[in-house]
Design a protein around this motif. Structure first.
Motif, PDB file in Angstrom:
ATOM      1  N   VAL A 116       0.848  -1.205   0.000  1.00  0.00           N
ATOM      2  CA  VAL A 116       0.000   0.000   0.000  1.00  0.00           C
ATOM      3  C   VAL A 116       0.874   1.243   0.000  1.00  0.00           C
ATOM      4  O   VAL A 116       0.651   2.204  -0.740  1.00  0.00           O
ATOM      5  CB  VAL A 116      -0.931   0.038   1.238  1.00  0.00           C
ATOM      6  CG1 VAL A 116      -1.791   1.286   1.221  1.00  0.00           C
ATOM      7  CG2 VAL A 116      -1.791  -1.208   1.300  1.00  0.00           C
ATOM      8  N   LEU A 117       1.913   1.213   0.849  1.00  0.00           N
ATOM      9  CA  LEU A 117       2.798   2.377   0.940  1.00  0.00           C
ATOM     10  C   LEU A 117       3.646   2.540  -0.315  1.00  0.00           C
ATOM     11  O   LEU A 117       3.994   3.656  -0.694  1.00  0.00           O
ATOM     12  CB  LEU A 117       3.674   2.259   2.190  1.00  0.00           C
ATOM     13  CG  LEU A 117       3.124   2.880   3.477  1.00  0.00           C
ATOM     14  CD1 LEU A 117       3.242   4.383   3.428  1.00  0.00           C
ATOM     15  CD2 LEU A 117       1.695   2.492   3.760  1.00  0.00           C
ATOM     16  N   ALA A 120       1.460   4.287  -2.596  1.00  0.00           N
ATOM     17  CA  ALA A 120       1.324   5.677  -2.156  1.00  0.00           C
ATOM     18  C   ALA A 120       2.530   6.507  -2.584  1.00  0.00           C
ATOM     19  O   ALA A 120       2.383   7.634  -3.042  1.00  0.00           O
ATOM     20  CB  ALA A 120       1.133   5.740  -0.644  1.00  0.00           C
ATOM     21  N   GLY A 121       3.724   5.954  -2.443  1.00  0.00           N
ATOM     22  CA  GLY A 121       4.929   6.677  -2.850  1.00  0.00           C
ATOM     23  C   GLY A 121       4.945   6.945  -4.342  1.00  0.00           C
ATOM     24  O   GLY A 121       5.354   8.006  -4.805  1.00  0.00           O
ATOM     25  N   LEU A 122       4.473   5.968  -5.112  1.00  0.00           N
ATOM     26  CA  LEU A 122       4.461   6.112  -6.568  1.00  0.00           C
ATOM     27  C   LEU A 122       3.347   7.040  -7.044  1.00  0.00           C
ATOM     28  O   LEU A 122       3.411   7.587  -8.136  1.00  0.00           O
ATOM     29  CB  LEU A 122       4.276   4.736  -7.225  1.00  0.00           C
ATOM     30  CG  LEU A 122       5.497   3.821  -7.193  1.00  0.00           C
ATOM     31  CD1 LEU A 122       5.104   2.406  -7.614  1.00  0.00           C
ATOM     32  CD2 LEU A 122       6.582   4.355  -8.113  1.00  0.00           C
TER      33      LEU A 122
ATOM     34  N   PHE B  43       7.900   1.875   5.786  1.00  0.00           N
ATOM     35  CA  PHE B  43       8.653   3.124   5.515  1.00  0.00           C
ATOM     36  C   PHE B  43       9.499   2.988   4.263  1.00  0.00           C
ATOM     37  O   PHE B  43       9.516   3.842   3.407  1.00  0.00           O
ATOM     38  CB  PHE B  43       9.648   3.457   6.629  1.00  0.00           C
ATOM     39  CG  PHE B  43       9.039   3.679   7.958  1.00  0.00           C
ATOM     40  CD1 PHE B  43       7.683   3.780   8.119  1.00  0.00           C
ATOM     41  CD2 PHE B  43       9.853   3.803   9.064  1.00  0.00           C
ATOM     42  CE1 PHE B  43       7.144   3.990   9.355  1.00  0.00           C
ATOM     43  CE2 PHE B  43       9.326   4.015  10.305  1.00  0.00           C
ATOM     44  CZ  PHE B  43       7.976   4.101  10.456  1.00  0.00           C
ATOM     45  N   TYR B  44      10.248   1.871   4.234  1.00  0.00           N
ATOM     46  CA  TYR B  44      11.167   1.717   3.098  1.00  0.00           C
ATOM     47  C   TYR B  44      10.370   1.602   1.812  1.00  0.00           C
ATOM     48  O   TYR B  44      10.779   2.109   0.775  1.00  0.00           O
ATOM     49  CB  TYR B  44      12.072   0.495   3.242  1.00  0.00           C
ATOM     50  CG  TYR B  44      12.504   0.170   4.651  1.00  0.00           C
ATOM     51  CD1 TYR B  44      12.968   1.164   5.506  1.00  0.00           C
ATOM     52  CD2 TYR B  44      12.459  -1.139   5.122  1.00  0.00           C
ATOM     53  CE1 TYR B  44      13.354   0.849   6.792  1.00  0.00           C
ATOM     54  CE2 TYR B  44      12.852  -1.459   6.396  1.00  0.00           C
ATOM     55  CZ  TYR B  44      13.288  -0.465   7.235  1.00  0.00           C
ATOM     56  OH  TYR B  44      13.653  -0.777   8.504  1.00  0.00           O
ATOM     57  N   ALA B  45       9.213   0.922   1.892  1.00  0.00           N
ATOM     58  CA  ALA B  45       8.391   0.771   0.689  1.00  0.00           C
ATOM     59  C   ALA B  45       7.948   2.142   0.186  1.00  0.00           C
ATOM     60  O   ALA B  45       7.980   2.422  -1.008  1.00  0.00           O
ATOM     61  CB  ALA B  45       7.180  -0.107   0.982  1.00  0.00           C
ATOM     62  N   GLY B 174       1.764  10.957   7.321  1.00  0.00           N
ATOM     63  CA  GLY B 174       0.996  10.587   8.502  1.00  0.00           C
ATOM     64  C   GLY B 174       1.300   9.176   8.982  1.00  0.00           C
ATOM     65  O   GLY B 174       1.511   8.929  10.166  1.00  0.00           O
ATOM     66  N   THR B 175       1.341   8.260   8.016  1.00  0.00           N
ATOM     67  CA  THR B 175       1.595   6.868   8.363  1.00  0.00           C
ATOM     68  C   THR B 175       2.933   6.720   9.066  1.00  0.00           C
ATOM     69  O   THR B 175       3.049   6.062  10.097  1.00  0.00           O
ATOM     70  CB  THR B 175       1.584   6.036   7.077  1.00  0.00           C
ATOM     71  OG1 THR B 175       0.421   6.364   6.346  1.00  0.00           O
ATOM     72  CG2 THR B 175       1.589   4.573   7.386  1.00  0.00           C
TER      73      THR B 175
END
Lengths: 162, 272
Positions: A116-117, A120-122, B43-45, B174-175
Motif C-alpha cells: 500500500v505504501l 502511495a509513494g508512486l 517506511f522503506y516501501a 501521517g503513516t
C-alpha cells in the motif's frame, strides 16, 4: 485513502472513486493488489501456498463488504463494511471461526500494508510535490501538531480510564 | 480511470519488488534519547516508491511513465481494503476484552478534540495563519472531515485550503509519523500501551496500521490485544467521529479562533 486529492476532490470524483460503485472493476483490481500483498507476505509471513487460503479469505471478505456497501440504502464508508464483515466472520460463535482465524494467521499483519505504501509513494503527483515546496513547511508543522495533539490526548484519556 | 493504466504490469511489478526489498530489510531499531525509534518495512516501501516517482525524478519515466504513476492513486484505497479485513479479524476473537474496555474506548474518542488545543493557537499566534487554521486544526483531516468542510465552506475557501494541506501531509507522512510517535511513546513507558493502541484508532487505515503495528513490535507479548484495541477504536472513530467533528469540534474551533483572532498579532498579519 488516496493521494491525488488536489485535482480530484469534488463530489463527483469522490463518487467515482468509491470502490463499491463499480464492483466489477474493483473485483479485478482487488485481485491484482491482493497478489502484490501475497508476494510481500512471503518474506516475514508464510510461503505462498500456505498463505493462499488466508489471502483468498481476505479477498472474499473485502468483496462481501463492498457488495453490502453497494446495496444497503444508507451510506457508510466501504472500510467500515469490510471491517464489520471480517469482525463478524471471526467472532467466537461464527461457524468455522477457528479455521478462518487459523488461515488468516499465515498472513502477516504488516506485510499487507507494505505494498500500500509503495503505491502511495508512486502515486504522489507533481502538484503535491510543488505544493509542498511552496507552503509546505507551515502546514507540515501544523499537521504534526494536529497528529500529536490528537494521539496524545486520546491516549491520555484512555490511560486514565484503563 | 482507464483499466489498461490501472493494470499496467510495470506499476504492479515495481510495487511487488519494492515490497519484497522492504520486507527483506526488516525492522530496524534505532535508540534515540530515552526511547527507541522503530523503522518498519512500510517506511522503506514508501521511500522506494517516492524515489521511483517520475514526478519527482523525470529520469524515472523510463521505468514508470507519469500516467502510470497517476494510476497508483486509486489503487491505494483498494489495496488498503485487504488490510482492513485482516484488521477486523483481530477484533472478532477479542470481542470480550473489547467489551470490557468499552468505556475507555468510547471516552478516548473525545481526545479527537485535543487536536486543536495545541495546534490552533500555534497556527494563529505563532505562524500567523488566517482562517486556514480552522480547517487545518479542527480535526485530523481524513475523508469524513474533508466532506464536512467542503459542505460548509467549500474546498477553495481558506478553511478548505487548510484542511487539504493537512490531508496531503497526512497522506504523505501521517503513516510514518504515527508509527514513529507510537513506537517512541511506547518505549518511554509513561502511558499504558493499551491506551496508546486505542489512540492509534484516530487515523486513517494506513495510519492505524502503522501505528498499531509499531506498538505490536514494541510489545510482542500483547500483540493480539493491541491490534484488537486499535481496530475497535478505529471503527468507533468511523461511527462517531463524523458527528463529533461536525457538532462539537468545528464550532469549538470557530469559537477558539475568534478568541485568538482578537489578539494584536492578528492585526499585524493584516497590515503586513
Amino acid at each position: 485513502m488516496k493521494a491525488d486529492t488536489t485535482s480530484a476532490l469534488n463530489a463527483e470524483a469522490l463518487e467515482e472513486l468509491r470502490p463499491e460503485q463499480q464492483l466489477g472493476k474493483t473485483a479485478l483490481l482487488l485481485a491484482v493488489v491482493c497478489v502484490a500483498a501475497w508476494f510481500s507476505n512471503m518474506i516475514n509471513g508464510a510461503p505462498l501456498l500456505q498463505a493462499l487460503p488466508g489471502m483468498i479469505l481476505l479477498y472474499a471478505m473485502v468483496m462481501l463488504g463492498l457488495v453490502i456497501g453497494r446495496f444497503v440504502p444508507f451510506y457508510l464508508p466501504s472500510v467500515a463494511w469490510v471491517s464489520l464483515v471480517s469482525i463478524a466472520m471471526t467472532l467466537p460463535f461464527f461457524p468455522g471461526n477457528a479455521w478462518i482465524v487459523g488461515q488468516l494467521a499465515h498472513v502477516n499483519f504488516l506485510a499487507v500494508v507494505t505494498p500500500v505504501l509503495a503505491y502511495a509513494g508512486l502515486a504522489l503527483t507533481g502538484r503535491e510535490f510543488t505544493m509542498f515546496r511552496q507552503t509546505g513547511w507551515k502546514l507540515v508543522i501544523v499537521s504534526l501538531l494536529v497528529f500529536t495533539g490528537t494521539f496524545v490526548a486520546s491516549a491520555f484519556i484512555a490511560h486514565l480510564i484503563i | 480511470m482507464d483499466m489498461k493504466l490501472l493494470l499496467d504490469w510495470r506499476l504492479h511489478l515495481t510495487v511487488v519488488l519494492a515490497s519484497l526489498l522492504a520486507e527483506a530489510i526488516g525492522i530496524l531499531r534505532i535508540p534515540l534519547g530515552p526511547g527507541t525509534l522503530l523503522l518498519l518495512p512500510l517506511f522503506y516501501a514508501f521511500l522506494i516508491g517516492v524515489l521511483l516517482n517520475p514526478h519527482l525524478f523525470s529520469g524515472m519515466q523510463r521505468i514508470i511513465p507519469k500516467r502510470v504513476s497517476n494510476a497508483a492513486g486509486p489503487l491505494i484505497m483498494i489495496s488498503i481494503l485487504p488490510f482492513i479485513a485482516k484488521f477486523g479479524s483481530t477484533i472478532g476473537p477479542a470481542i470480550e476484552q473489547i467489551i470490557a474496555a468499552g468505556p475507555a474506548l468510547i471516552l478516548q474518542e473525545l481526545g479527537n478534540l485535543g487536536t486543536m488545543l495545541l495546534a490552533l493557537p500555534f497556527a494563529v499566534l505563532v505562524l500567523r495563519m488566517g482562517r486556514e487554521a480552522i480547517g487545518a486544526t479542527y480535526s485530523i483531516a481524513r475523508e469524513p472531515n474533508i466532506a464536512i468542510i467542503s459542505d460548509k465552506y467549500g474546498l477553495r475557501s481558506p478553511e478548505g485550503i487548510g484542511i487539504m494541506g493537512v490531508y496531503v501531509v497526512g497522506t504523505m507522512f501521517g503513516t510514518l509519523y504515527f508509527a514513529l510517535m507510537a513506537g517512541y511513546l511506547a518505549s518511554l513507558d509513561v502511558l499504558d500501551i493499551r491506551a496508546l493502541a486505542m489512540a492509534c484508532g484516530v487515523g486513517s487505515g494506513s495510519m492505524v496500521a502503522a501505528c498499531s503495528g509499531a506498538l505490536a513490535e514494541a510489545a510482542p507479548h500483547l500483540r493480539d490485544e493491541l491490534l484488537a484495541f486499535s481496530g475497535a477504536s478505529n471503527l468507533l472513530t468511523y461511527a462517531t467521529g463524523l458527528y463529533v467533528s461536525l457538532f462539537i469540534a468545528l464550532p469549538a474551533a470557530e469559537w477558539l479562533y475568534k478568541r485568538l483572532g482578537g489578539a494584536p498579532l492578528q492585526e499585524v498579519r493584516h497590515e503586513s
